[in-house]
Design a protein around this motif. Structure first.
Motif, short mmCIF file in Angstrom:
data_model
loop_
_atom_site.label_atom_id
_atom_site.label_comp_id
_atom_site.label_asym_id
_atom_site.label_seq_id
_atom_site.Cartn_x
_atom_site.Cartn_y
_atom_site.Cartn_z
N PRO A 83 0.85 -1.20 0.00
CA PRO A 83 0.00 0.00 0.00
C PRO A 83 0.88 1.25 0.00
CG PRO A 83 -0.57 -1.48 1.82
CD PRO A 83 0.70 -2.00 1.22
N HIS A 84 0.36 2.32 -0.57
CA HIS A 84 1.10 3.59 -0.59
C HIS A 84 0.66 4.51 0.54
CE1 HIS A 84 2.58 3.31 -5.04
NE2 HIS A 84 3.01 2.32 -4.28
N ASP A 85 -0.37 4.11 1.26
CA ASP A 85 -0.85 4.91 2.39
C ASP A 85 -0.67 4.11 3.67
OD1 ASP A 85 -1.66 6.90 0.62
OD2 ASP A 85 -3.67 6.04 0.42
N LEU A 116 2.48 0.17 7.11
CA LEU A 116 1.72 0.03 5.87
C LEU A 116 0.74 -1.13 5.93
CD1 LEU A 116 4.46 0.69 3.15
CD2 LEU A 116 2.67 2.24 3.94
N SER A 140 1.45 9.29 3.12
CA SER A 140 1.43 8.68 1.80
C SER A 140 2.83 8.60 1.22
CB SER A 140 0.57 9.51 0.83
OG SER A 140 -0.76 9.51 1.25
#
Ligand SMILES: [Zn+2]
Length: 162
Positions: A83-85, A116, A140
């Protein structure tokens, strides 16, 4: 007694007034296939996706990416998207003592551990002061291009508040 040199006969040595940025002080990895076996991580990051390795034998997810699983010593690994968030798990401010040669002189800056989900990883937290942040804040992924000291196109990951 041996003949001692006079001032006129002594060899002169000089010290350079400037020292080139030494490769050993380059903070970032070399990232191509002939330099690292985790080049796929950097290829994916260059393409905009944060990834890491997962062991297909025991399902362990590692960070940083590995070439051998530290859990079961298997070498059947695959790259999986991360995940990027995520959430800020811990953070601190760097106020000084930067490694010699580091080009970024804008101390203080923030470093943190980001959760993450599948993994936690440490990274720089950009665009935020220490006093602006709290544990649990949403952050993020931010991918940055590295300028120099090699001619290669290199990238690295950071995070920024959402
Ligand atoms: Zn394994």
């Amino acid at each position: 007694m041996t003949d001692t040199s006079t001032d006129d006969e002594r060899e002169q040595v000089s010290v350079p007034s400037e020292i080139e940025f030494p490769r050993l002080l380059d903070f970032y990895d070399l990232q191509t296939a002939d330099q690292t076996q985790i080049h796929e991580f950097y290829d994916n990051l260059r393409a905009g996706q944060l990834t890491t390795t997962r062991c297909t034998e025991c399902d362990a997810i590692h960070f940083p990416p590995r070439i051998v699983c530290p859990e079961c010593t298997g070498d059947a690994l695959e790259y999986v998207d991360l995940p990027h968030d995520g959430e800020l798990f811990a953070f601190s401010a760097v106020r000084g003592g930067l490694p010699l040669g580091l080009r970024e002189h804008e101390v203080p800056y923030v470093v943190g551990v980001v959760d993450l989900g599948p993994i936690r990883l440490s990274g720089r937290i950009d665009d935020a002061a220490y006093s602006d942040l709290e544990i649990g804040d949403s952050v993020s992924l931010k991918i940055v291009d590295i300028d120099g000291p090699t001619d290669e196109d290199r990238v690295f990951y950071r995070f920024e508040p959402q």
